[in-house]
Motif scaffolding. Structure first.
Motif, PDB file in Angstrom:
ATOM      1  N   ASP A  13     -12.904  19.090  -4.925  1.00  0.00           N
ATOM      2  CA  ASP A  13     -13.117  20.327  -4.168  1.00  0.00           C
ATOM      3  C   ASP A  13     -12.833  20.162  -2.680  1.00  0.00           C
ATOM      4  N   SER A  14     -13.171  18.999  -2.104  1.00  0.00           N
ATOM      5  CA  SER A  14     -13.007  18.818  -0.662  1.00  0.00           C
ATOM      6  C   SER A  14     -11.545  18.755  -0.244  1.00  0.00           C
ATOM      7  N   GLU A  15     -10.647  18.357  -1.121  1.00  0.00           N
ATOM      8  CA  GLU A  15      -9.227  18.211  -0.788  1.00  0.00           C
ATOM      9  C   GLU A  15      -8.390  19.412  -1.235  1.00  0.00           C
ATOM     10  N   ALA A  16      -8.961  20.361  -1.941  1.00  0.00           N
ATOM     11  CA  ALA A  16      -8.201  21.458  -2.530  1.00  0.00           C
ATOM     12  C   ALA A  16      -7.599  22.384  -1.484  1.00  0.00           C
ATOM     13  N   GLN A  17      -8.176  22.461  -0.286  1.00  0.00           N
ATOM     14  CA  GLN A  17      -7.686  23.372   0.747  1.00  0.00           C
ATOM     15  C   GLN A  17      -6.664  22.721   1.685  1.00  0.00           C
ATOM     16  N   ALA A  18      -6.353  21.457   1.520  1.00  0.00           N
ATOM     17  CA  ALA A  18      -5.438  20.750   2.424  1.00  0.00           C
ATOM     18  C   ALA A  18      -4.011  21.272   2.287  1.00  0.00           C
ATOM     19  N   THR A  19      -3.246  21.235   3.391  1.00  0.00           N
ATOM     20  CA  THR A  19      -1.834  21.639   3.358  1.00  0.00           C
ATOM     21  C   THR A  19      -0.915  20.430   3.317  1.00  0.00           C
ATOM     22  N   SER A  20      -1.444  19.259   3.643  1.00  0.00           N
ATOM     23  CA  SER A  20      -0.675  18.025   3.519  1.00  0.00           C
ATOM     24  C   SER A  20      -1.635  16.894   3.205  1.00  0.00           C
ATOM     25  N   VAL A  21      -1.102  15.836   2.664  1.00  0.00           N
ATOM     26  CA  VAL A  21      -1.922  14.684   2.314  1.00  0.00           C
ATOM     27  C   VAL A  21      -1.120  13.422   2.616  1.00  0.00           C
ATOM     28  N   GLU A  22      -1.800  12.392   3.085  1.00  0.00           N
ATOM     29  CA  GLU A  22      -1.150  11.124   3.381  1.00  0.00           C
ATOM     30  C   GLU A  22      -1.226  10.250   2.135  1.00  0.00           C
ATOM     31  N   VAL A  23      -0.076   9.744   1.708  1.00  0.00           N
ATOM     32  CA  VAL A  23       0.006   8.925   0.495  1.00  0.00           C
ATOM     33  C   VAL A  23       0.373   7.506   0.907  1.00  0.00           C
ATOM     34  N   PHE A  24      -0.348   6.520   0.398  1.00  0.00           N
ATOM     35  CA  PHE A  24      -0.088   5.123   0.711  1.00  0.00           C
ATOM     36  C   PHE A  24       0.727   4.490  -0.412  1.00  0.00           C
ATOM     37  N   TYR A  25       1.804   3.824  -0.037  1.00  0.00           N
ATOM     38  CA  TYR A  25       2.643   3.117  -1.001  1.00  0.00           C
ATOM     39  C   TYR A  25       3.406   2.032  -0.258  1.00  0.00           C
ATOM     40  N   SER A  26       4.005   1.107  -0.982  1.00  0.00           N
ATOM     41  CA  SER A  26       4.819   0.046  -0.385  1.00  0.00           C
ATOM     42  C   SER A  26       6.267   0.487  -0.393  1.00  0.00           C
ATOM     43  N   TYR A  27       6.912   0.450   0.772  1.00  0.00           N
ATOM     44  CA  TYR A  27       8.315   0.857   0.879  1.00  0.00           C
ATOM     45  C   TYR A  27       9.202  -0.233   0.298  1.00  0.00           C
ATOM     46  N   ILE A  52       3.657  14.760  -8.075  1.00  0.00           N
ATOM     47  CA  ILE A  52       3.108  13.403  -8.016  1.00  0.00           C
ATOM     48  C   ILE A  52       1.643  13.426  -8.431  1.00  0.00           C
ATOM     49  N   TRP A  53       1.235  12.441  -9.195  1.00  0.00           N
ATOM     50  CA  TRP A  53      -0.152  12.301  -9.617  1.00  0.00           C
ATOM     51  C   TRP A  53      -0.793  11.280  -8.695  1.00  0.00           C
ATOM     52  N   LEU A  54      -1.842  11.702  -7.998  1.00  0.00           N
ATOM     53  CA  LEU A  54      -2.519  10.838  -7.041  1.00  0.00           C
ATOM     54  C   LEU A  54      -3.959  10.605  -7.470  1.00  0.00           C
ATOM     55  N   ASP A  55      -4.505   9.504  -6.965  1.00  0.00           N
ATOM     56  CA  ASP A  55      -5.892   9.167  -7.224  1.00  0.00           C
ATOM     57  C   ASP A  55      -6.438   8.530  -5.953  1.00  0.00           C
ATOM     58  N   LYS A  56      -7.738   8.721  -5.695  1.00  0.00           N
ATOM     59  CA  LYS A  56      -8.368   8.060  -4.553  1.00  0.00           C
ATOM     60  C   LYS A  56      -8.365   6.561  -4.821  1.00  0.00           C
ATOM     61  N   GLY A  57      -7.794   5.814  -3.874  1.00  0.00           N
ATOM     62  CA  GLY A  57      -7.725   4.368  -4.026  1.00  0.00           C
ATOM     63  C   GLY A  57      -8.419   3.673  -2.885  1.00  0.00           C
ATOM     64  N   GLU A  58      -8.132   2.414  -2.739  1.00  0.00           N
ATOM     65  CA  GLU A  58      -8.755   1.595  -1.707  1.00  0.00           C
ATOM     66  C   GLU A  58      -8.383   2.088  -0.304  1.00  0.00           C
ATOM     67  N   TYR A  59      -7.152   2.560  -0.111  1.00  0.00           N
ATOM     68  CA  TYR A  59      -6.670   2.978   1.207  1.00  0.00           C
ATOM     69  C   TYR A  59      -6.626   4.489   1.384  1.00  0.00           C
ATOM     70  N   GLY A  60      -6.928   5.244   0.374  1.00  0.00           N
ATOM     71  CA  GLY A  60      -6.838   6.706   0.414  1.00  0.00           C
ATOM     72  C   GLY A  60      -6.119   7.181  -0.832  1.00  0.00           C
ATOM     73  N   TRP A  61      -5.276   8.213  -0.707  1.00  0.00           N
ATOM     74  CA  TRP A  61      -4.534   8.727  -1.859  1.00  0.00           C
ATOM     75  C   TRP A  61      -3.390   7.779  -2.198  1.00  0.00           C
ATOM     76  N   GLU A  62      -3.342   7.369  -3.464  1.00  0.00           N
ATOM     77  CA  GLU A  62      -2.311   6.445  -3.937  1.00  0.00           C
ATOM     78  C   GLU A  62      -1.732   6.979  -5.236  1.00  0.00           C
ATOM     79  N   PRO A  63      -0.434   6.697  -5.508  1.00  0.00           N
ATOM     80  CA  PRO A  63       0.148   7.090  -6.796  1.00  0.00           C
ATOM     81  C   PRO A  63      -0.617   6.417  -7.929  1.00  0.00           C
ATOM     82  N   VAL A  64      -0.871   7.152  -8.985  1.00  0.00           N
ATOM     83  CA  VAL A  64      -1.676   6.648 -10.098  1.00  0.00           C
ATOM     84  C   VAL A  64      -1.026   5.417 -10.721  1.00  0.00           C
ATOM     85  N   ILE A  65       0.237   5.507 -11.099  1.00  0.00           N
ATOM     86  CA  ILE A  65       0.940   4.367 -11.707  1.00  0.00           C
ATOM     87  C   ILE A  65       2.312   4.199 -11.072  1.00  0.00           C
TER      88      ILE A  65
END
Length: 129
Positions: A13-27, A52-65
């Protein structure tokens, strides 16, 4: 990377109103993709439209797999590569690919050359008798 949100399918619920989200991944540059061991790499650039399917991870939003959780809706053909491939890496990759695909030809040429040399030596010995 920061992704603009067009539609949220399921979220906390807390993230549903966001217009952007920061995603952490390795380039991973595209020129290193063949050397990558692990999950599927994420191939995303500016102006791509993805699901993209995201999940709360250690650093924030991360790709699920990793890249398996990314589906391209719109794929931009002219990809932007932030880190250009080093010249010596390009040469090494090109030579390895060339040898890999032409190895059977090299072996056949080597066998033909060896037979030619043996035939020439045998002809020279026969001529000197």
């Amino acid at each position: 990377m920061t992704i603009e949100i067009d539609k949220v399918i399921k979220s906390e619920d807390s993230e549903a109103q966001a217009t952007s989200v920061e995603v952490f991944y390795s380039y991973l540059p595209s020129w290193r993709a063949r050397e990558y061991v692990g999950g599927k790499p994420m191939d995303i650039t500016i102006n791509d439209v993805i699901e993209i399917w995201l999940d709360k991870g250690e650093y924030g939003w991360e790709p699920v797999i990793s890249g398996y959780s990314v589906e391209h809706i719109k794929y931009i053909e002219n990809r932007n590569e932030p880190i250009p491939e080093p010249f010596f890496h390009y040469m090494e990759r090109t030579m390895a690919t060339s040898i890999q695909y032409n190895l059977s030809g090299v072996v056949m040429i080597g066998i033909a050359f060896s037979l030619l040399v043996m035939f020439y030596i045998g002809f020279q010995k026969r001529r000197t008798r």
